[in-house]
Motif scaffolding. Structure first.
Motif, PDB file in Angstrom:
ATOM      1  N   LYS A   2       0.837  -1.195   0.000  1.00 33.99           N
ATOM      2  CA  LYS A   2       0.000   0.000   0.000  1.00 33.99           C
ATOM      3  C   LYS A   2       0.873   1.247   0.000  1.00 33.99           C
ATOM      4  O   LYS A   2       0.582   2.232  -0.674  1.00 33.99           O
ATOM      5  CB  LYS A   2      -0.915  -0.010   1.222  1.00 33.99           C
ATOM      6  N   GLN A  23      -6.845  11.430  -2.874  1.00 32.28           N
ATOM      7  CA  GLN A  23      -8.009  11.098  -2.060  1.00 32.28           C
ATOM      8  C   GLN A  23      -8.574   9.749  -2.491  1.00 32.28           C
ATOM      9  O   GLN A  23      -8.895   9.544  -3.664  1.00 32.28           O
ATOM     10  CB  GLN A  23      -9.080  12.176  -2.221  1.00 32.28           C
ATOM     11  N   PRO A  24      -8.688   8.781  -1.569  1.00 34.18           N
ATOM     12  CA  PRO A  24      -9.279   7.474  -1.915  1.00 34.18           C
ATOM     13  C   PRO A  24     -10.722   7.647  -2.378  1.00 34.18           C
ATOM     14  O   PRO A  24     -11.459   8.472  -1.845  1.00 34.18           O
ATOM     15  CB  PRO A  24      -9.207   6.691  -0.604  1.00 34.18           C
ATOM     16  N   SER A  26     -12.624   4.599  -3.333  1.00 37.58           N
ATOM     17  CA  SER A  26     -13.317   3.361  -2.986  1.00 37.58           C
ATOM     18  C   SER A  26     -12.490   2.633  -1.940  1.00 37.58           C
ATOM     19  O   SER A  26     -11.268   2.727  -1.926  1.00 37.58           O
ATOM     20  CB  SER A  26     -13.531   2.469  -4.212  1.00 37.58           C
ATOM     21  N   ARG A  27     -13.169   1.935  -1.057  1.00 37.00           N
ATOM     22  CA  ARG A  27     -12.461   1.233   0.005  1.00 37.00           C
ATOM     23  C   ARG A  27     -11.573   0.136  -0.584  1.00 37.00           C
ATOM     24  O   ARG A  27     -11.879  -0.451  -1.620  1.00 37.00           O
ATOM     25  CB  ARG A  27     -13.460   0.603   0.978  1.00 37.00           C
ATOM     26  N   GLU A  28     -10.462  -0.105   0.100  1.00 36.41           N
ATOM     27  CA  GLU A  28      -9.627  -1.245  -0.261  1.00 36.41           C
ATOM     28  C   GLU A  28     -10.508  -2.496  -0.232  1.00 36.41           C
ATOM     29  O   GLU A  28     -11.215  -2.752   0.737  1.00 36.41           O
ATOM     30  CB  GLU A  28      -8.498  -1.353   0.759  1.00 36.41           C
ATOM     31  N   HIS A  29     -10.500  -3.252  -1.323  1.00 38.85           N
ATOM     32  CA  HIS A  29     -11.377  -4.404  -1.396  1.00 38.85           C
ATOM     33  C   HIS A  29     -10.688  -5.567  -2.096  1.00 38.85           C
ATOM     34  O   HIS A  29      -9.698  -5.390  -2.802  1.00 38.85           O
ATOM     35  CB  HIS A  29     -12.688  -4.048  -2.115  1.00 38.85           C
ATOM     36  N   CYS A 105      -6.431   2.991 -10.070  1.00 38.20           N
ATOM     37  CA  CYS A 105      -6.496   1.935  -9.068  1.00 38.20           C
ATOM     38  C   CYS A 105      -5.273   1.049  -9.223  1.00 38.20           C
ATOM     39  O   CYS A 105      -4.666   0.979 -10.295  1.00 38.20           O
ATOM     40  CB  CYS A 105      -7.752   1.091  -9.248  1.00 38.20           C
ATOM     41  N   THR A 171      -6.078  -7.586  -4.216  1.00 35.05           N
ATOM     42  CA  THR A 171      -6.492  -6.497  -3.334  1.00 35.05           C
ATOM     43  C   THR A 171      -6.348  -5.171  -4.074  1.00 35.05           C
ATOM     44  O   THR A 171      -5.245  -4.796  -4.466  1.00 35.05           O
ATOM     45  CB  THR A 171      -5.636  -6.479  -2.050  1.00 35.05           C
ATOM     46  N   GLU A 173      -7.061  -0.981  -4.571  1.00 37.73           N
ATOM     47  CA  GLU A 173      -7.321   0.317  -3.949  1.00 37.73           C
ATOM     48  C   GLU A 173      -7.345   1.382  -5.036  1.00 37.73           C
ATOM     49  O   GLU A 173      -6.513   1.355  -5.955  1.00 37.73           O
ATOM     50  CB  GLU A 173      -6.254   0.650  -2.909  1.00 37.73           C
ATOM     51  N   GLN A 175      -7.684   5.688  -5.963  1.00 36.52           N
ATOM     52  CA  GLN A 175      -7.590   7.042  -5.428  1.00 36.52           C
ATOM     53  C   GLN A 175      -7.569   8.060  -6.556  1.00 36.52           C
ATOM     54  O   GLN A 175      -7.139   7.775  -7.666  1.00 36.52           O
ATOM     55  CB  GLN A 175      -6.363   7.202  -4.541  1.00 36.52           C
TER      56      GLN A 175
END
Length: 313
Positions: A2, A23-24, A26-29, A105, A171, A173, A175
């Motif tokens: 990360k 700025q993120p 969407s949540r880390e998924h 992402c 995984t 992420e 931003q």
């Protein structure tokens, strides 16, 4: 991992004249590979991002095989919004006017990096491949002196990638980078003489008259190159033969292979207007055997085949 993704964003912001912030969005998924198989490129993109979006999708290369048309795309190259995709193009071609906002992402799991490869068969995701073991994939050459993919899909027996297990987790992420507007503040200088940069600018002034012509040429190749590349899809047979088909077209180099009837076309894809006298342009390649298109690729793609240096000269 990360931290690496956030470091990459920080590098972009530091290189920007006025800075900005990340700025993120969407949540880390986590996305399981089995949930991607059988989906279209748009469905895969939305599943990976976790949002109802329709961002640009880039196939690094496409190849006609007995099993159908195989299309290859790196994971990260397909997780950029229009602003980030445009910024990538502008970075390559030195085009003016970058966007003020862009979203991208990244895979921050164990397979971090731009090496995970998505393979579609006839428009549906068929398999996800690991990055190449060495970071540099030379499998497209069957032997020294050969052109890329001269032996067709046999390159896949050499490339060293492994199919990801269906239970493998990616995984993701995402931003957004928001960039500040306005000119960069200029520090007052007490310099009384011309700097080295000033002298370089003066030396290049006589060549500046060629800039409008260069930009016109870049725009022309951008239009004509994209249209030609779109036409030369895998399985397309050049009407009247390849030589006749290419007659009168500019911006196309024909490179002959060692196998009878095999050539690679290098197509100038141009670029947007720039103030840079160096001519940075995009290129694409098309592999043709006996007038039939076998494959095509965007030369700048992260996983696209590369021409030998001698063939590019």
């Amino acid at each position: 991992m990360k931290r690496a993704l956030r470091l990459a964003a920080a590098v972009v912001l530091l290189a920007w004249p006025n800075g900005g912030h990340a700025q993120p969005i969407s949540r880390e998924h986590v996305v399981v590979v089995r949930d991607l198989i059988g989906r279209s490129p748009l469905e895969v993109q939305r599943k990976l991002v976790g949002l109802d979006i329709d961002w640009p999708r880039q196939m690094d290369f496409e190849l006609a095989t007995a099993r159908g048309v195989l299309s290859f795309a790196t994971l990260e190259d397909n997780l950029r919004d229009p602003g980030a995709a445009r910024f990538s193009t502008q970075s390559r071609t030195r085009t003016e006017g970058p966007p003020m906002s862009m979203t991208s992402c990244g895979n921050i799991g164990p397979l971090y990096g731009n090496g995970v490869l998505l393979m579609y068969r006839n428009g549906k995701l068929d398999r996800v491949w690991s990055p190449p073991p060495s970071g540099w994939d030379s499998s497209v050459y069957s032997a020294p002196g050969k052109l890329p993919l001269e032996d067709g899909e046999a390159f896949m027996t050499r490339w060293g990638r492994k199919p990801l297990d269906a239970q493998m987790e990616l995984t993701i992420e995402c931003q957004t980078l928001e960039l500040r507007r306005g000119p960069r503040p200029r520090a007052e200088s007490k310099q009384e003489f011309l700097s080295a940069s000033d002298m370089q600018g003066l030396a290049l002034m006589p060549f500046a008259v060629t800039l409008p012509f260069m930009n016109s040429s870049r725009a022309r190749h951008q239009r004509a190159g994209a249209a030609l590349y779109q036409q030369l899809a895998p399985g397309y047979r050049a009407p009247g033969g390849l030589k006749a088909f290419l007659r009168g077209r500019s911006g196309v180099d024909v490179i002959k292979g060692t196998s009878p009837g095999y050539v690679v076309l290098r197509i100038n894809m141009g670029g947007g207007p720039t103030r840079n006298l160096s001519n940075f342009e995009d290129f694409a390649m098309v592999g043709v055997r006996n007038d039939l298109v076998e494959w095509r690729s965007l030369e700048y793609g992260s996983a696209a085949p590369r021409l030998p240096v001698k063939a590019r000269q």
